[in-house]
Structure formats: structure tokens, C-alpha cells
Write an enzyme that holds these catalytic residues in place. Structure first.
Site, PDB file in Angstrom:
ATOM      1  N   LYS A 199       8.827   0.094  13.032  1.00 31.05           N
ATOM      2  CA  LYS A 199       9.607   0.073  11.791  1.00 31.05           C
ATOM      3  C   LYS A 199      10.895   0.929  11.378  1.00 31.05           C
ATOM      4  O   LYS A 199      11.788   0.782  11.122  1.00 31.05           O
ATOM      5  CB  LYS A 199       8.939   0.330  10.200  1.00 31.05           C
ATOM      6  CG  LYS A 199       7.349  -0.675   9.933  1.00 31.05           C
ATOM      7  CD  LYS A 199       6.683  -0.087   8.383  1.00 31.05           C
ATOM      8  CE  LYS A 199       5.936  -0.955   8.353  1.00 31.05           C
ATOM      9  NZ  LYS A 199       4.810  -0.035   6.974  1.00 31.05           N
ATOM     10  N   HIS A 230      -3.890 -32.399  20.919  1.00 33.46           N
ATOM     11  CA  HIS A 230      -2.854 -33.153  21.540  1.00 33.46           C
ATOM     12  C   HIS A 230      -1.587 -32.297  22.027  1.00 33.46           C
ATOM     13  O   HIS A 230      -0.885 -32.548  22.487  1.00 33.46           O
ATOM     14  CB  HIS A 230      -2.764 -33.853  20.928  1.00 33.46           C
ATOM     15  CG  HIS A 230      -3.748 -34.367  19.803  1.00 33.46           C
ATOM     16  ND1 HIS A 230      -4.245 -35.607  20.656  1.00 33.46           N
ATOM     17  CD2 HIS A 230      -4.703 -34.685  19.072  1.00 33.46           C
ATOM     18  CE1 HIS A 230      -5.228 -36.906  20.140  1.00 33.46           C
ATOM     19  NE2 HIS A 230      -5.330 -36.220  18.762  1.00 33.46           N
ATOM     20  N   GLY A 256      -4.520  -1.207   5.666  1.00 30.81           N
ATOM     21  CA  GLY A 256      -3.902  -2.772   5.844  1.00 30.81           C
ATOM     22  C   GLY A 256      -4.437  -4.320   5.422  1.00 30.81           C
ATOM     23  O   GLY A 256      -4.341  -4.504   4.814  1.00 30.81           O
ATOM     24  N   ARG A 257      -4.646  -4.356   7.066  1.00 30.96           N
ATOM     25  CA  ARG A 257      -5.590  -5.455   7.102  1.00 30.96           C
ATOM     26  C   ARG A 257      -6.911  -5.501   6.571  1.00 30.96           C
ATOM     27  O   ARG A 257      -7.392  -6.527   7.120  1.00 30.96           O
ATOM     28  CB  ARG A 257      -5.330  -5.580   8.823  1.00 30.96           C
ATOM     29  CG  ARG A 257      -6.180  -4.397   9.559  1.00 30.96           C
ATOM     30  CD  ARG A 257      -5.797  -4.424  11.162  1.00 30.96           C
ATOM     31  NE  ARG A 257      -5.059  -2.996  11.550  1.00 30.96           N
ATOM     32  CZ  ARG A 257      -5.309  -2.258  11.880  1.00 30.96           C
ATOM     33  NH1 ARG A 257      -3.726  -1.778  10.938  1.00 30.96           N
ATOM     34  NH2 ARG A 257      -4.676  -1.202  12.635  1.00 30.96           N
ATOM     35  N   LYS A 264       0.963  -0.930   0.420  1.00 33.00           N
ATOM     36  CA  LYS A 264       0.163  -0.065  -0.137  1.00 33.00           C
ATOM     37  C   LYS A 264       1.130   1.578  -0.131  1.00 33.00           C
ATOM     38  O   LYS A 264       1.080   2.430  -0.795  1.00 33.00           O
ATOM     39  CB  LYS A 264      -0.695   0.423   1.153  1.00 33.00           C
ATOM     40  CG  LYS A 264      -1.506   0.963   1.581  1.00 33.00           C
ATOM     41  CD  LYS A 264      -2.782   0.930   2.426  1.00 33.00           C
ATOM     42  CE  LYS A 264      -3.063   2.048   3.248  1.00 33.00           C
ATOM     43  NZ  LYS A 264      -3.831   2.596   4.220  1.00 33.00           N
ATOM     44  N   GLU A 294      -3.872  -5.730  15.765  1.00 32.01           N
ATOM     45  CA  GLU A 294      -3.603  -4.899  15.204  1.00 32.01           C
ATOM     46  C   GLU A 294      -4.557  -3.259  15.099  1.00 32.01           C
ATOM     47  O   GLU A 294      -4.324  -2.655  15.222  1.00 32.01           O
ATOM     48  CB  GLU A 294      -2.957  -4.742  13.620  1.00 32.01           C
ATOM     49  CG  GLU A 294      -1.788  -3.573  13.805  1.00 32.01           C
ATOM     50  CD  GLU A 294      -0.835  -4.012  12.327  1.00 32.01           C
ATOM     51  OE1 GLU A 294      -1.729  -4.787  11.244  1.00 32.01           O
ATOM     52  OE2 GLU A 294      -0.098  -3.524  11.760  1.00 32.01           O
ATOM     53  N   GLU A 297      10.637  -4.980   3.956  1.00 36.39           N
ATOM     54  CA  GLU A 297      10.837  -6.457   3.593  1.00 36.39           C
ATOM     55  C   GLU A 297      10.167  -6.655   1.559  1.00 36.39           C
ATOM     56  O   GLU A 297      10.798  -7.302   1.275  1.00 36.39           O
ATOM     57  CB  GLU A 297       9.785  -7.206   4.193  1.00 36.39           C
ATOM     58  CG  GLU A 297      10.124  -7.179   5.668  1.00 36.39           C
ATOM     59  CD  GLU A 297       9.861  -5.861   6.522  1.00 36.39           C
ATOM     60  OE1 GLU A 297       9.300  -5.088   6.084  1.00 36.39           O
ATOM     61  OE2 GLU A 297       9.669  -6.227   7.694  1.00 36.39           O
TER      62      GLU A 297
HETATM   63  O1  LIG Z   1       1.136  -2.659   2.461  1.00 35.57           O
HETATM   64  P1  LIG Z   1       2.113  -1.543   3.210  1.00 35.57           P
HETATM   65  O2  LIG Z   1       2.261  -0.540   3.101  1.00 35.57           O
HETATM   66  O3  LIG Z   1       3.442  -2.563   2.142  1.00 35.57           O
HETATM   67  O4  LIG Z   1       2.076  -2.337   4.443  1.00 35.57           O
HETATM   68  C1  LIG Z   1       2.575  -3.566   4.536  1.00 35.57           C
HETATM   69  C2  LIG Z   1       2.672  -4.076   6.158  1.00 35.57           C
HETATM   70  O5  LIG Z   1       2.688  -2.755   7.259  1.00 35.57           O
HETATM   71  C3  LIG Z   1       3.176  -2.658   8.639  1.00 35.57           C
HETATM   72  O6  LIG Z   1       3.356  -3.686   9.277  1.00 35.57           O
HETATM   73  C4  LIG Z   1       1.380  -2.424   8.970  1.00 35.57           C
HETATM   74  O7  LIG Z   1       1.127  -2.646   9.988  1.00 35.57           O
HETATM   75  C5  LIG Z   1       1.482  -3.116   8.297  1.00 35.57           C
HETATM   76  O8  LIG Z   1      -1.114  -3.090   8.206  1.00 35.57           O
HETATM   77  C6  LIG Z   1       0.275  -3.028   7.003  1.00 35.57           C
HETATM   78  O9  LIG Z   1      -0.422  -4.375   5.746  1.00 35.57           O
END
Ligand SMILES: O=P(O)(O)OC[C@H]1O[C@H](O)[C@H](O)[C@@H](O)[C@@H]1O
Length: 547
Positions: A512, A384, A267-268, A206, A353, A212
């Protein structure tokens, strides 16, 4: 005291909890043969039996009053209407617009976003068709059959877990591989064995700033070029999904190859946007659309069903009951369906989150607990291992059991065993096993009196452990869409009651930021270290090991 804890319904619930703690669900079931029927509701392909909870009509009414006092319905309407409810980031929260099949406009700053949303959906549909039909080809004219989906957090969990869950619907001609971790082992493992001429990389971010995802994409690009691809071939093999079009083009993505999304999609909550493209590539657009429509059905249910039949409302209020009045700190999700094994991890991000917050309203520190620890895994495996603690441990862990009644091509014997375990666990948690029952069992085995006395105490199970059972006719795309939306709205209701902003994530942002500061010191090995002594020591160890 905050307004919430001093509210009438909160006080009433506190008193009711004390009463309920002296009672046992076993007795309630014995007294009322219709308890299960009374506390079962169904909508959108999901049947929720919540009768095995520590609730009475009085408790439910008080919980609903709490929701009313917290203005949950008004807040819900505000979200759907595009109000700026993510007030710390000054954003609307409109993942529901991405699955809005009502034909009605959704306004952000007075502008209807639906035309843009629909244009993007059409772009996804055309793109998926061109890949599946083999019309979109790689550099040497081969069809693109291997998809490497790179993203993390919400740009990874939703696509990966929904795709995994919908395995019976997979399109046969392509295989989607997911990469999230910046640990190089992950991307190395995925790329090894892939033919670059048949590989399509979908980079989902986003913000287009996530370390990463950027690094994994650079590594994939380097792999592609090393394998014989040229700079001009990149456009055939690399596409991106992002709300930051400028950063994506600066990175080298062809503008045509960028699928848009918007800052009003968290994002989530983003699997409903073009972030869901890998899902559509996995199952085909028709099934992907069914997923969106299932979520839309739950949106409608959430907005229109009365509180006592409203699935998200019920799940949310039960959660609040245990978290705030019984001290529960965690909530376990137990899907009895192998393909749903990732579902707890999906809800874990969604819930933790969103509601892992301690500031309510503008700036009040809460004097009550908020979001719980969400965990779990597929049944029967947990039976188990960790179920032991749920049965006999000292902490209360409310559980959501989930089971599809039908699974395509499932062996009937296996499925009956699976279901029997699921139902048996909820039964055992509810009724437990009394000391007298344990003694009778042991006596029947002929144990001597002393051994019997001691062993019977160990075997005694208190029961009275709450659980919900969610049954699905099948886990098809529509039901799964509804289920995800159910948990989204559950989280929303709880956030609305607690007064937290469920749509920011400052804790994650800090991680981050600090990670980047440390990286700088790992790369610039001569740079002076001025962190705390522990962090400095860790950095020095790394520097020495990598000198
Ligand atoms: O989609 P991006 O901008 O790369 O973000 C990826 C992720 O980054 C962070 O860790 C946010 O807390 C997440 O909610 C998000 O989905």
C-alpha cells in the site's frame, strides 16, 4: 535450530515421515476395512473423512503432542479471552465475540464488548428490515433495490463469497453488486445501468484509508451527483461500515449512517461484524444470524471437543504434517458446488494473509516452512485441467474436497454425476493405478508389446495422494458459518504451532505504501524519479503513454 524443530515431537514426526513414505494408503485400506470409519468425525453439520491421508495412529498421536508442546489449547483460550495476541499491533483478536451467543461477557481492557456488539447487530437488523420492506427510500421516494457494496480484501471477499454461496437464500427484492478493484472498469461496469434513485452504496473499510475503496466511493458519489442527486440526498444513498468513525464523517458520511466495528476484528475475520451488512441485505437478517450461530457452534466445538475429534485441530495438524514433513508447498480446495466456487479465494486470503509469515515469537526467523499457497476452484471443472498435476506431477498437493449431499431444487442426475466425480477423484488420488493394472488394461485392448510397455509407464499413477472429504447435509447459512469458522481455527492452530502472529499483515501494508509513493510520481509528471531503474522506466512509459 529453533525450539520447534528441536522439540521431541518434531524429531519423532521427522522419523515417522521417513517410515510413512515407504508405505501406501492402498495397503492400509486393504488391511483395515474400518479405516474410513475410524478416521471420520462430524460436528456442526460437517462430516470430515480424513482416512485418505498418509497417517497412522502413531502419526496422529505425535502431531497431537506437537500441538500440546506448542501450547495450542492455552493460546486458543487466550484468543477467546481477549488477550493481546496480535502483539505487533497490540490488539486483541475477537472476531469470536461477534458471534458469541453464550450470554457471557467478553472483556477487552476490562470492558464487556458484548453490549456494543449487540447494539450494532440490532442496527443491522433494523436497517435490513427497513430496506427489505421498502421503508427506507431514496431521494424520489423509490425503494432501494440496488445495493453497491464497495470494499476490498476482507471488506469484500467475505461478504461477496458468502452471499454468492447462499444464493438459494437470496431475498428477492434487492440485488447486491460488489466492487473492489481500483481498476475503473469494475465500478463503471457496476454503475452502468443502475438507477441512482434506487441505489444504495455501502462503503466498507475498517481503516477508512484504503485507496481502492475511497476512490471507488468517490466515483460512485460523482456518478450519483451527475445523475441528478444532490449533496443533501447523499445521506439517503450512502452508508459506511468502519472502525474509523472520524475519517468516515470527515469524508461526508452522516454519523447515523455509519455502522461501527472495532480494532480487535481483523479484516479477514470481519464478515461477522457490520462488514457483513451486504450479506444480511442479500439473504435477510434471519439467515445472516444463522450464519453467525453456525460459526458460534464451531467456536464451541473448537474449545471443547477432544483433540482427536476436533475438526479444526485435525485439519491443522494434517496441514502441518504435509508442509513440514513432506515439503508440501500448496493446498488445494475443491468445492463440488457451483455456488461455493469463490470459497477457495476466501480461504486464500484467510490463510495466506494470516500465516504467510517468517518470524516466530518476538523476532526469530523460522527454520521451517509456514503457511502454504492456497488455491483451487469448483469441481468438476478442475478435473479437466489442473488435476493432472495433482495426480501425476512431481509436487505434493494435499486436497480438501467438499460436497453438499443435498442441494435445494438440484436436478438429481446432475447431482449424482457431481458427487460421483468428487468421490472418484479422491479414490483415484489415493489408490492410483499400478503399472501392472495399466499393462493389463492395454493388453485387453490388443496393443503390441512395445507400445504397451511404453504407454503403460505414462499411464501409471502413483496414488498415495492425500485428501480430506468434507460432506455437508446442505450448504445452509449455519453450515457455511461453521465451515468458515473451521478454516479460521485451522489457520489459528497452525499459526500457534509455527509461533507466527497470524493477525498482522506487514507485507500487504508495504504494498500500500509503495503504491502511494509511485502514484505521486505518476500524477506529478515533472517530479524527479529516484527509484530503481526498472521502476523509473515503468513510470516513464506510463507518463509517455498518458501525456
Ligand atoms: O477494510 P479496510 O481497512 O479498507 O482494509 C481492506 C483490506 O486492506 C488490506 O489489504 C488488509 O491486508 C486486508 O486484511 C483488509 O481487509
Amino acid at each position: 535450530m529453533t525450539a520447534l524443530t528441536s522439540s521431541t515431537s518434531w524429531q519423532q514426526l521427522t522419523a515417522l515421515a521417513e517410515q510413512v513414505k515407504t508405505q501406501h494408503m492402498r495397503d492400509w485400506f486393504a488391511a483395515d476395512p474400518k479405516r474410513a470409519q475410524k478416521y471420520t468425525v462430524a460436528a456442526c453439520g460437517i462430516e470430515l473423512d480424513y482416512s485418505k491421508n498418509l497417517i497412522t495412529d502413531e502419526v496422529l498421536a505425535a502431531l497431537q503432542s506437537l500441538a500440546n508442546e506448542s501450547q495450542v489449547a492455552e493460546k486458543r483460550d487466550g484468543m477467546f479471552a481477549g488477550d493481546i495476541i496480535n502483539h505487533t499491533e497490540k490488539r486483541a483478536v475477537l472476531h469470536t465475540a461477534l458471534r458469541n451467543y453464550s450470554g457471557k461477557p467478553v472483556l477487552v481492557d476490562g470492558q464487556d464488548v458484548m453490549p456494543e456488539v449487540q447494539a450494532c447487530q440490532q442496527k443491522i437488523k433494523d436497517f435490513v428490515a427497513s430496506v427489505h420492506k421498502g421503508e427506507r427510500k431514496g431521494l424520489s421516494g423509490k425503494p432501494l433495490t440496488q445495493i453497491v457494496a464497495i470494499g476490498i480484501g476482507g471488506s469484500f471477499l467475505g461478504p461477496k463469497i458468502m452471499s454468492e454461496t447462499l444464493k438459494p437464500y437470496w431475498f428477492k427484492g434487492v440485488k447486491v453488486h460488489y466492487v473492489a478493484n481500483v481498476d475503473g472498469c469494475h465500478i463503471q461496469d457496476v454503475l452502468a445501468g443502475l438507477d441512482h434513485e434506487e441505489t444504495l452504496v455501502v462503503m466498507s473499510s475498517k481503516s477508512f484509508t484504503t485507496q481502492e475503496t475511497l476512490q471507488n466511493t468517490l466515483t460512485a458519489k460523482a456518478w450519483f451527483l451527475k445523475a441528478g442527486g444532490t449533496q443533501q440526498d447523499i445521506a439517503k444513498h450512502f452508508i459506511a461500515v468502519s472502525s474509523n468513525i472520524k475519517a468516515a464523517t470527515d469524508f461526508g458520511m452522516a454519523e447515523d449512517n455509519i455502522f461501527p466495528m472495532w480494532d480487535w476484528v481483523g479484516g479477514r475475520y470481519s464478515l461477522w461484524s457490520a462488514i457483513g451488512l451486504p450479506i444480511a441485505l442479500t439473504i435477510g437478517y434471519e439467515h445472516y444470524e444463522a450464519l453467525l450461530k453456525g460459526a458460534y457452534a464451531m467456536d464451541e466445538h473448537f474449545q471443547t471437543a477432544p483433540a482427536e475429534q476436533n475438526l479444526p485441530m485435525i485439519l491443522a495438524l494434517l496441514g502441518v504434517w504435509y508442509i513440514n514433513f513432506f515439503g508440501a508447498q500448496s493446498h488445494v480446495l475443491l468445492p463440488y458446488y457451483h455456488y461455493m466456487r469463490g470459497f477457495p479465494a476466501y480461504v486464500q486470503q484467510l490463510d495466506m494473509e494470516s500465516n504467510g509469515k517468517r518470524i516466530a515469537g518476538d523476532s526469530t526467523v523460522t527454520d521451517y516452512a509456514t503457511g502454504p499457497i492456497i488455491w483451487g476452484s469448483e469441481g468438476t471443472n478442475g478435473q479437466h485441467s489442473f488435476h493432472q498435476l495433482i495426480h501425476q506431477g512431481t509436487v505434493l498437493v494435499p486436497a480438501d474436497f467438499m460436497l453438499p449431499l443435498n442441494v435445494p431444487n438440484q436436478d438429481k442426475t446432475h447431482h449424482a454425476m457431481l458427487a460421483s466425480n468428487c468421490f472418484g477423484q479422491t479414490q483415484a488420488l489415493m489408490q492410483g493405478k499400478t503399472l501392472a493394472e495399466c499393462k493389463a488394461d492395454l493388453a485387453a485392448k490388443g496393443l503390441d508389446a512395445a507400445t504397451l510397455e511404453s504407454l503403460a509407464t505414462h499411464k501409471t499413477m502413483p496414488g498415495n495422494k492425500p485428501s480430506n472429504t468434507l460432506l455437508f447435509d446442505q450448504v445452509d447459512p449455519a453450515t457455511l458459518g461453521a465451515l468458515v469458522a473451521l478454516y479460521e481455527h485451522k489457520v489459528f492452530v497452525q499459526g500457534a504451532i509455527w509461533g507466527v502472529n497470524s493477525f498482522d499483515q506487514w507485507g500487504v501494508e508495504l504494498g500500500k505504501e509503495l503504491g502511494n509513493q509511485v502514484l505521486d510520481k505518476l500524477v506529478n509528471t515533472q517530479a524527479e524519479l529516484s527509484f530503481d531503474s526498472s521502476t523509473n522506466q515503468l513510470i516513464n512509459k506510463f507518463r509517455q503513454a498518458n501525456a
